[in-house]
Motif scaffolding. Structure first.
Motif, PDB file in Angstrom:
ATOM      1  N   ILE A  88     -17.240  87.729-151.515  1.00 47.08           N
ATOM      2  CA  ILE A  88     -16.064  87.293-150.752  1.00 47.08           C
ATOM      3  C   ILE A  88     -15.186  86.420-151.631  1.00 47.08           C
ATOM      4  CG2 ILE A  88     -15.284  85.898-148.786  1.00 47.08           C
ATOM      5  CD1 ILE A  88     -17.957  86.798-147.384  1.00 47.08           C
ATOM      6  N   LEU A  89     -15.781  85.481-152.323  1.00 48.68           N
ATOM      7  CA  LEU A  89     -15.056  84.586-153.219  1.00 48.68           C
ATOM      8  C   LEU A  89     -14.301  85.359-154.292  1.00 48.68           C
ATOM      9  CD1 LEU A  89     -14.512  81.655-154.144  1.00 48.68           C
ATOM     10  CD2 LEU A  89     -16.613  81.819-155.496  1.00 48.68           C
ATOM     11  N   ALA A  90     -14.917  86.411-154.819  1.00 50.17           N
ATOM     12  CA  ALA A  90     -14.296  87.210-155.875  1.00 50.17           C
ATOM     13  C   ALA A  90     -13.008  87.891-155.400  1.00 50.17           C
ATOM     14  CB  ALA A  90     -15.284  88.254-156.382  1.00 50.17           C
ATOM     15  N   GLN A  91     -12.852  88.067-154.101  1.00 54.10           N
ATOM     16  CA  GLN A  91     -11.648  88.694-153.558  1.00 54.10           C
ATOM     17  C   GLN A  91     -10.450  87.734-153.516  1.00 54.10           C
ATOM     18  OE1 GLN A  91     -11.185  91.929-152.821  1.00 54.10           O
ATOM     19  NE2 GLN A  91     -13.258  92.262-153.597  1.00 54.10           N
ATOM     20  N   GLU A  92     -10.697  86.451-153.743  1.00 52.29           N
ATOM     21  CA  GLU A  92      -9.664  85.418-153.719  1.00 52.29           C
ATOM     22  C   GLU A  92      -8.815  85.465-152.444  1.00 52.29           C
ATOM     23  OE1 GLU A  92      -7.424  85.533-157.348  1.00 52.29           O
ATOM     24  OE2 GLU A  92      -9.225  85.296-158.585  1.00 52.29           O
ATOM     25  N   PRO A  93      -9.473  85.428-151.293  1.00 54.17           N
ATOM     26  CA  PRO A  93      -8.721  85.514-150.032  1.00 54.17           C
ATOM     27  C   PRO A  93      -7.920  84.252-149.748  1.00 54.17           C
ATOM     28  CG  PRO A  93     -11.002  84.994-149.568  1.00 54.17           C
ATOM     29  CD  PRO A  93     -10.909  85.242-151.057  1.00 54.17           C
ATOM     30  N   ASP A  94      -6.818  84.429-149.028  1.00 51.61           N
ATOM     31  CA  ASP A  94      -6.108  83.257-148.518  1.00 51.61           C
ATOM     32  C   ASP A  94      -6.388  83.076-147.025  1.00 51.61           C
ATOM     33  OD1 ASP A  94      -4.552  85.376-147.609  1.00 51.61           O
ATOM     34  OD2 ASP A  94      -2.700  84.691-148.530  1.00 51.61           O
ATOM     35  N   LEU A  95      -7.154  84.013-146.443  1.00 53.00           N
ATOM     36  CA  LEU A  95      -7.582  83.920-145.050  1.00 53.00           C
ATOM     37  C   LEU A  95      -8.808  84.802-144.857  1.00 53.00           C
ATOM     38  CD1 LEU A  95      -7.096  82.958-142.109  1.00 53.00           C
ATOM     39  CD2 LEU A  95      -5.604  84.950-141.823  1.00 53.00           C
ATOM     40  N   ILE A  96      -9.769  84.302-144.091  1.00 52.16           N
ATOM     41  CA  ILE A  96     -10.954  85.076-143.719  1.00 52.16           C
ATOM     42  C   ILE A  96     -10.962  85.198-142.207  1.00 52.16           C
ATOM     43  CG2 ILE A  96     -13.486  85.154-143.692  1.00 52.16           C
ATOM     44  CD1 ILE A  96     -13.405  83.475-146.301  1.00 52.16           C
ATOM     45  N   ILE A  97     -11.119  86.429-141.723  1.00 57.60           N
ATOM     46  CA  ILE A  97     -11.271  86.691-140.288  1.00 57.60           C
ATOM     47  C   ILE A  97     -12.702  87.167-140.088  1.00 57.60           C
ATOM     48  CG2 ILE A  97     -10.532  88.066-138.313  1.00 57.60           C
ATOM     49  CD1 ILE A  97      -8.378  86.135-139.244  1.00 57.60           C
ATOM     50  N   ALA A  98     -13.409  86.543-139.152  1.00 62.03           N
ATOM     51  CA  ALA A  98     -14.811  86.866-138.921  1.00 62.03           C
ATOM     52  C   ALA A  98     -15.101  86.731-137.423  1.00 62.03           C
ATOM     53  CB  ALA A  98     -15.701  85.926-139.736  1.00 62.03           C
ATOM     54  N   GLY A  99     -16.364  86.879-137.084  1.00 59.89           N
ATOM     55  CA  GLY A  99     -16.780  86.669-135.699  1.00 59.89           C
ATOM     56  C   GLY A  99     -16.724  87.932-134.869  1.00 59.89           C
ATOM     57  N   GLY A 100     -16.403  87.765-133.612  1.00 59.97           N
ATOM     58  CA  GLY A 100     -16.461  88.890-132.683  1.00 59.97           C
ATOM     59  C   GLY A 100     -17.779  88.849-131.940  1.00 59.97           C
ATOM     60  N   LEU A 101     -18.544  89.919-132.029  1.00 63.73           N
ATOM     61  CA  LEU A 101     -19.829  89.986-131.336  1.00 63.73           C
ATOM     62  C   LEU A 101     -20.939  90.387-132.302  1.00 63.73           C
ATOM     63  CD1 LEU A 101     -18.639  91.858-128.111  1.00 63.73           C
ATOM     64  CD2 LEU A 101     -18.997  89.401-128.403  1.00 63.73           C
ATOM     65  N   GLY A 102     -22.176  90.146-131.915  1.00 64.57           N
ATOM     66  CA  GLY A 102     -23.332  90.610-132.668  1.00 64.57           C
ATOM     67  C   GLY A 102     -23.558  89.896-133.989  1.00 64.57           C
ATOM     68  N   PHE A 103     -24.121  90.643-134.964  1.00 63.24           N
ATOM     69  CA  PHE A 103     -24.421  90.096-136.279  1.00 63.24           C
ATOM     70  C   PHE A 103     -23.207  89.440-136.938  1.00 63.24           C
ATOM     71  CE2 PHE A 103     -28.455  92.567-137.710  1.00 63.24           C
ATOM     72  CZ  PHE A 103     -29.234  91.467-137.429  1.00 63.24           C
ATOM     73  N   PRO A 104     -22.019  90.070-136.896  1.00 63.16           N
ATOM     74  CA  PRO A 104     -20.879  89.426-137.554  1.00 63.16           C
ATOM     75  C   PRO A 104     -20.602  88.016-137.029  1.00 63.16           C
ATOM     76  CG  PRO A 104     -20.362  91.714-137.115  1.00 63.16           C
ATOM     77  CD  PRO A 104     -21.661  91.416-136.408  1.00 63.16           C
ATOM     78  N   LEU A 105     -20.734  87.820-135.733  1.00 64.33           N
ATOM     79  CA  LEU A 105     -20.528  86.484-135.162  1.00 64.33           C
ATOM     80  C   LEU A 105     -21.626  85.530-135.615  1.00 64.33           C
ATOM     81  CD1 LEU A 105     -19.136  84.439-133.298  1.00 64.33           C
ATOM     82  CD2 LEU A 105     -20.497  85.390-131.411  1.00 64.33           C
ATOM     83  N   ARG A 106     -22.858  85.964-135.520  1.00 59.28           N
ATOM     84  CA  ARG A 106     -23.973  85.106-135.921  1.00 59.28           C
ATOM     85  C   ARG A 106     -23.861  84.690-137.386  1.00 59.28           C
ATOM     86  NH1 ARG A 106     -29.590  87.495-136.899  1.00 59.28           N
ATOM     87  NH2 ARG A 106     -30.088  86.083-138.549  1.00 59.28           N
ATOM     88  N   HIS A 107     -23.605  85.663-138.247  1.00 58.82           N
ATOM     89  CA  HIS A 107     -23.499  85.364-139.669  1.00 58.82           C
ATOM     90  C   HIS A 107     -22.303  84.459-139.968  1.00 58.82           C
ATOM     91  CE1 HIS A 107     -26.815  87.885-140.476  1.00 58.82           C
ATOM     92  NE2 HIS A 107     -26.181  89.041-140.574  1.00 58.82           N
ATOM     93  N   ALA A 108     -21.173  84.712-139.312  1.00 59.09           N
ATOM     94  CA  ALA A 108     -19.979  83.890-139.544  1.00 59.09           C
ATOM     95  C   ALA A 108     -20.209  82.457-139.095  1.00 59.09           C
ATOM     96  CB  ALA A 108     -18.782  84.491-138.821  1.00 59.09           C
ATOM     97  N   THR A 109     -20.885  82.297-137.968  1.00 60.46           N
ATOM     98  CA  THR A 109     -21.162  80.960-137.457  1.00 60.46           C
ATOM     99  C   THR A 109     -22.104  80.209-138.406  1.00 60.46           C
ATOM    100  OG1 THR A 109     -20.856  81.753-135.197  1.00 60.46           O
ATOM    101  CG2 THR A 109     -22.021  79.678-135.460  1.00 60.46           C
ATOM    102  N   GLU A 110     -23.138  80.904-138.875  1.00 58.56           N
ATOM    103  CA  GLU A 110     -24.101  80.279-139.790  1.00 58.56           C
ATOM    104  C   GLU A 110     -23.471  79.950-141.142  1.00 58.56           C
ATOM    105  OE1 GLU A 110     -27.374  83.033-139.915  1.00 58.56           O
ATOM    106  OE2 GLU A 110     -28.145  82.390-137.963  1.00 58.56           O
ATOM    107  N   ALA A 111     -22.562  80.793-141.618  1.00 61.18           N
ATOM    108  CA  ALA A 111     -21.983  80.613-142.954  1.00 61.18           C
ATOM    109  C   ALA A 111     -20.607  79.956-142.911  1.00 61.18           C
ATOM    110  CB  ALA A 111     -21.884  81.968-143.648  1.00 61.18           C
ATOM    111  N   TYR A 112     -20.216  79.424-141.757  1.00 61.20           N
ATOM    112  CA  TYR A 112     -18.858  78.904-141.614  1.00 61.20           C
ATOM    113  C   TYR A 112     -18.492  77.870-142.685  1.00 61.20           C
ATOM    114  CZ  TYR A 112     -14.584  77.014-139.728  1.00 61.20           C
ATOM    115  OH  TYR A 112     -13.282  76.615-139.594  1.00 61.20           O
ATOM    116  N   GLY A 113     -19.398  76.970-142.998  1.00 58.38           N
ATOM    117  CA  GLY A 113     -19.121  75.955-144.014  1.00 58.38           C
ATOM    118  C   GLY A 113     -18.804  76.576-145.364  1.00 58.38           C
ATOM    119  N   GLU A 114     -19.599  77.557-145.773  1.00 58.81           N
ATOM    120  CA  GLU A 114     -19.362  78.239-147.048  1.00 58.81           C
ATOM    121  C   GLU A 114     -18.072  79.043-147.010  1.00 58.81           C
ATOM    122  OE1 GLU A 114     -22.987  80.142-148.915  1.00 58.81           O
ATOM    123  OE2 GLU A 114     -23.746  79.643-146.907  1.00 58.81           O
ATOM    124  N   LEU A 115     -17.856  79.750-145.910  1.00 58.28           N
ATOM    125  CA  LEU A 115     -16.653  80.587-145.802  1.00 58.28           C
ATOM    126  C   LEU A 115     -15.389  79.738-145.818  1.00 58.28           C
ATOM    127  CD1 LEU A 115     -17.875  83.113-143.068  1.00 58.28           C
ATOM    128  CD2 LEU A 115     -17.673  83.529-145.540  1.00 58.28           C
TER     129      LEU A 115
END
Length: 191
Positions: free
Chosen positions: A103-130
């Motif tokens: 993700i970092l290698a993509q040099e984003p200026d915005l990250i969209i995550a969450g929703g339902l299921g695994f994507p939400l769980r992972h985004a919530t857990e990794a929010y600090g890093e993201l």
């Protein structure tokens, strides 16, 4: 690890100054307020199920996760052309979470995550890093219907309310057309 942290710090500093120059929008999320660039140019999407909304709004999605963990990415027919035109790349992810270095290698200026299921769980857990990489908007798990998710992204995040209204109007018209095209056979209905 230190080089990743240093690079993340540099990207956040660039993203923050660009947002200040181009303006920013304050978006309320379950994680608190997020300052989102008003005209993001490099968006990373961490939930395949949200892709159609972003492509409908012509959001520049530089990279996204595939629909399934540890699987190759396949663009959905509804938005495949937009994804190919934009040059959207695939990001690896698995049942343990997102690949933050990719993700970092993509040099984003915005990250969209969450929703339902695994994507939400992972985004919530990794929010600090993201959020150390770029402003991160996690679509709340309370938004369980596609209309709610699309409205949040279109109205609150990307300021594209007309795109949302047009999608709802098209959907409602399709529901009516399908309903009116159904002929119920005569006879008793068994319950």
């Amino acid at each position: 690890m230190l080089s990743v942290a240093a690079l993340a710090t540099g990207i956040v500093a660039c993203s923050s100054s660009e947002a200040a120059e181009g303006g920013a929008v304050t978006v309320q999320t379950d994680q608190g307020e997020v300052q989102v660039p008003s005209d993001p140019q490099r968006v990373v999407l961490l939930n395949y199920a949200l892709a159609g909304y972003l492509y409908d709004m012509d959001v520049p999605v530089v990279a996204m996760t595939p629909e399934y963990t540890a699987a190759p990415g396949v663009f959905a027919p509804a938005w495949a052309e937009a994804a190919r035109t934009q040059g959207t790349q695939w990001l690896p992810w698995d049942v343990d979470g997102f690949d933050t270095e990719a993700i970092l290698a993509q040099e984003p200026d915005l990250i969209i995550a969450g929703g339902l299921g695994f994507p939400l769980r992972h985004a919530t857990e990794a929010y600090g890093e993201l959020s150390a990489i770029a402003p991160t908007v996690v679509v709340s798990g309370d938004l369980t219907q596609w209309q709610q998710q699309f409205e949040f992204l279109a109205v609150d995040v990307f300021d594209e309310p007309q795109v949302y209204r047009d999608a709802i109007a098209e959907y409602d018209a399709r529901v009516v057309a399908v309903r009116d095209g159904i002929s119920v056979p005569p006879g008793e209905v068994l319950s």
